[in-house]
Design a protein around this motif. Structure first.
Motif, PDB file in Angstrom:
ATOM      1  N   HIS A 124       0.857  -1.182   0.000  1.00 29.42           N
ATOM      2  CA  HIS A 124       0.000   0.000   0.000  1.00 29.42           C
ATOM      3  C   HIS A 124       0.896   1.237   0.000  1.00 29.42           C
ATOM      4  O   HIS A 124       1.783   1.365   0.840  1.00 29.42           O
ATOM      5  CB  HIS A 124      -0.902  -0.036   1.239  1.00 29.42           C
ATOM      6  CG  HIS A 124      -1.612   1.253   1.515  1.00 29.42           C
ATOM      7  ND1 HIS A 124      -1.916   1.670   2.796  1.00 29.42           N
ATOM      8  CD2 HIS A 124      -2.083   2.224   0.699  1.00 29.42           C
ATOM      9  CE1 HIS A 124      -2.538   2.826   2.760  1.00 29.42           C
ATOM     10  NE2 HIS A 124      -2.652   3.191   1.494  1.00 29.42           N
ATOM     11  N   ALA A 137      -2.012   0.980  -4.879  1.00 30.16           N
ATOM     12  CA  ALA A 137      -1.328  -0.310  -4.767  1.00 30.16           C
ATOM     13  C   ALA A 137      -0.042  -0.198  -5.568  1.00 30.16           C
ATOM     14  O   ALA A 137      -0.036   0.364  -6.668  1.00 30.16           O
ATOM     15  CB  ALA A 137      -2.198  -1.435  -5.322  1.00 30.16           C
ATOM     16  N   SER A 207      -6.949   1.752  -3.134  1.00 26.57           N
ATOM     17  CA  SER A 207      -6.341   0.547  -2.561  1.00 26.57           C
ATOM     18  C   SER A 207      -5.540   0.972  -1.337  1.00 26.57           C
ATOM     19  O   SER A 207      -4.494   1.620  -1.464  1.00 26.57           O
ATOM     20  CB  SER A 207      -5.424  -0.140  -3.586  1.00 26.57           C
ATOM     21  OG  SER A 207      -4.868  -1.315  -3.026  1.00 26.57           O
ATOM     22  N   MET A 210      -4.046  -4.012   2.439  1.00 20.70           N
ATOM     23  CA  MET A 210      -4.122  -5.047   1.413  1.00 20.70           C
ATOM     24  C   MET A 210      -3.325  -6.284   1.804  1.00 20.70           C
ATOM     25  O   MET A 210      -2.510  -6.291   2.707  1.00 20.70           O
ATOM     26  CB  MET A 210      -3.605  -4.512   0.076  1.00 20.70           C
ATOM     27  CG  MET A 210      -2.280  -3.758   0.114  1.00 20.70           C
ATOM     28  SD  MET A 210      -0.795  -4.702   0.516  1.00 20.70           S
ATOM     29  CE  MET A 210      -0.759  -5.853  -0.838  1.00 20.70           C
ATOM     30  N   LEU A 222      -4.993  -9.496  -5.532  1.00 22.47           N
ATOM     31  CA  LEU A 222      -4.811  -8.433  -4.561  1.00 22.47           C
ATOM     32  C   LEU A 222      -6.153  -8.216  -3.869  1.00 22.47           C
ATOM     33  O   LEU A 222      -7.170  -8.020  -4.534  1.00 22.47           O
ATOM     34  CB  LEU A 222      -4.371  -7.140  -5.252  1.00 22.47           C
ATOM     35  CG  LEU A 222      -4.079  -5.971  -4.314  1.00 22.47           C
ATOM     36  CD1 LEU A 222      -2.724  -6.150  -3.644  1.00 22.47           C
ATOM     37  CD2 LEU A 222      -4.116  -4.635  -5.062  1.00 22.47           C
ATOM     38  N   HIS A 224      -7.942  -5.763  -1.227  1.00 27.10           N
ATOM     39  CA  HIS A 224      -7.607  -4.434  -0.725  1.00 27.10           C
ATOM     40  C   HIS A 224      -8.846  -3.654  -0.277  1.00 27.10           C
ATOM     41  O   HIS A 224      -9.920  -3.769  -0.854  1.00 27.10           O
ATOM     42  CB  HIS A 224      -6.853  -3.643  -1.801  1.00 27.10           C
ATOM     43  CG  HIS A 224      -7.487  -3.640  -3.162  1.00 27.10           C
ATOM     44  ND1 HIS A 224      -8.023  -2.511  -3.737  1.00 27.10           N
ATOM     45  CD2 HIS A 224      -7.667  -4.640  -4.080  1.00 27.10           C
ATOM     46  CE1 HIS A 224      -8.495  -2.796  -4.939  1.00 27.10           C
ATOM     47  NE2 HIS A 224      -8.289  -4.088  -5.171  1.00 27.10           N
ATOM     48  N   SER A 225      -8.650  -2.840   0.752  1.00 35.66           N
ATOM     49  CA  SER A 225      -9.709  -1.935   1.200  1.00 35.66           C
ATOM     50  C   SER A 225      -9.871  -0.828   0.169  1.00 35.66           C
ATOM     51  O   SER A 225      -8.892  -0.217  -0.259  1.00 35.66           O
ATOM     52  CB  SER A 225      -9.362  -1.326   2.552  1.00 35.66           C
ATOM     53  OG  SER A 225      -9.376  -2.293   3.568  1.00 35.66           O
ATOM     54  N   SER A 226     -11.107  -0.563  -0.199  1.00 33.01           N
ATOM     55  CA  SER A 226     -11.382   0.430  -1.223  1.00 33.01           C
ATOM     56  C   SER A 226     -12.624   1.230  -0.827  1.00 33.01           C
ATOM     57  O   SER A 226     -13.163   1.055   0.264  1.00 33.01           O
ATOM     58  CB  SER A 226     -11.567  -0.257  -2.576  1.00 33.01           C
ATOM     59  OG  SER A 226     -11.545   0.680  -3.629  1.00 33.01           O
ATOM     60  N   GLU A 258     -11.074  -3.517   6.914  1.00 35.55           N
ATOM     61  CA  GLU A 258      -9.696  -3.320   6.481  1.00 35.55           C
ATOM     62  C   GLU A 258      -8.841  -4.459   7.036  1.00 35.55           C
ATOM     63  O   GLU A 258      -9.357  -5.414   7.625  1.00 35.55           O
ATOM     64  CB  GLU A 258      -9.163  -1.951   6.906  1.00 35.55           C
ATOM     65  CG  GLU A 258      -9.088  -1.719   8.392  1.00 35.55           C
ATOM     66  CD  GLU A 258      -8.538  -0.336   8.736  1.00 35.55           C
ATOM     67  OE1 GLU A 258      -8.418   0.521   7.834  1.00 35.55           O
ATOM     68  OE2 GLU A 258      -8.224  -0.107   9.921  1.00 35.55           O
TER      69      GLU A 258
END
Length: 375
Positions: A124, A137, A207, A210, A222, A224-226, A258
């Motif tokens: 990240h 990312a 992103s 992650m 991947l 990932h928090s979005s 997350e």
């Protein structure tokens, strides 16, 4: 004579600091040089009999969560005793570099590509002096698990691509959705229906926290928090693990997750995440699915016992498969110390599966004998 005694003392110290035979979650964990391990938000890769632990190299003081040094690497044969292999991706002096000193580089995860024989480090990235607005990312490459890794590229993933199974009607903005009051039921419904996906469609999705997962077929993803940390995205990587295939899905829309960590057992994918409370711990969540892209089923808090509601004062970072022990996994988490980040400690606990749900029980001390000897 003085040199002789110095060598003897160094040898004795090396022996003293290589005698860890168990895990003590939350306690100071010294490497083979007698220094507390500095590999926060990390992940582990197993290569030819050796484990490599990659993590954020924190520094002292409140500014220690920015990247002033880079990512560290430690190696171990037994998971108890770790040798410092140094900084494998350095924060750069060049002020024009995306990874210049003072940027934010978090949660490095390294995977190996069987086809290209390259080691890929995904992480990240936040650009210097921009807080958490960049939400990128990034990936770096090496020929060796010990590095050095060379920065390759950063992304806002899935630019101009809709998630799979995204409803056609959700591709168009609803009237006045940008005026909805945050956290109202109408606003949460709009987020669930893709309001933030639409917002970021042209520039690419966010992103932040992650992890990376490589499946048995060598497909990599991947996770990932979005969407301002409101929704997890699962994005398939290209065959060289350097870009995105445009095949992606949303997970737990508007769920505010997350710190994703994932593993697979007997054909079922499991994921453990946290809520979003900054550096403060909160109650972990768990999910399962028979497909990497979902649908994912919510399983609740996997933790049991005292302080289970705070994930034992930690936050998930990675789930480690144990080599030579079939379907056995270690939950890895961080106890953050935002007032002095370098002092952050680590929570490692064995994962058990009960009724197809992951379970984490606190242990003051434990060792690998906690796992069955399935080979």
């Amino acid at each position: 004579m003085r040199l002789k005694y110095s060598i003897i003392i160094s040898f004795i110290c090396a022996i003293m600091f290589s005698q860890n035979k168990e895990f003590e979650p939350g306690k100071e964990w010294k490497d083979t040089d007698g220094v507390h391990i500095n590999a926060h938000g990390g992940g582990i890769l197993f290569v030819d009999g050796t484990y490599y632990w990659y993590g954020e190299h924190k520094t002292e003081g409140k500014g220690g969560n920015t990247s002033l040094v880079g990512f560290s690497c430690y190696s171990s044969k037994d998971l108890y005793n770790w040798k410092n292999e140094g900084i494998v991706l350095k924060a750069e002096e060049n002020p024009n570099s995306e990874i210049t000193k003072g940027c934010i580089m978090e949660r490095p995860k390294v995977i190996f590509n069987e086809k290209t024989k390259k080691y890929l480090m995904w992480f990240h990235l936040e650009l210097k002096n921009q807080g958490y607005n960049a939400a990128k990312a990034a990936v770096a490459i090496s020929d060796n698990p010990k590095g050095p890794f060379k920065f390759y590229k950063s992304y806002r993933p899935n630019k101009g691509v809709w998630p799979m199974n995204f409803k056609e009607e959700n591709k168009t903005s609803s009237p006045n959705e940008d005026k909805l009051k945050s956290w109202s039921s109408e606003w949460l419904t709009a987020v669930n229906d893709g309001m933030l996906v639409r917002r970021d469609f042209k520039k690419g999705q966010m992103s932040r926290d992650m992890t990376v997962y490589v499946d048995e077929n060598q497909k990599a993803y991947l996770i990932h928090s979005s969407e301002d940390n409101l929704t997890l995205h699962i994005s398939e990587l290209t065959d060289d693990y350097l870009d995105f295939t445009e095949k992606w899905a949303r997970m737990a829309p508007a769920g505010h997750n997350e710190a994703p960590a994932i593993f697979k057992k007997e054909g079922i994918y499991y994921m453990i995440t946290s809520g979003c409370t900054g550096w403060d711990p909160n109650e972990a969540r768990s999910f399962s699915s028979k497909s990497i892209f979902g649908p994912w089923k919510s399983l609740g808090n996997p933790c049991i016992g005292e302080d289970a509601g705070l994930t034992f004062h930690s936050q998930s970072t990675y789930i480690l498969p144990i080599f030579g022990k079939k379907d056995q996994f270690i939950f890895m988490a961080d106890r953050w110390k935002p007032e002095n980040p370098i002092d952050g400690s680590y929570i490692w606990l064995p994962i058990t599966i009960t009724n197809e749900k992951p379970v984490l029980k606190w242990a003051e001390k434990w060792n690998l004998n906690a796992f069955t000897e399935n080979q």
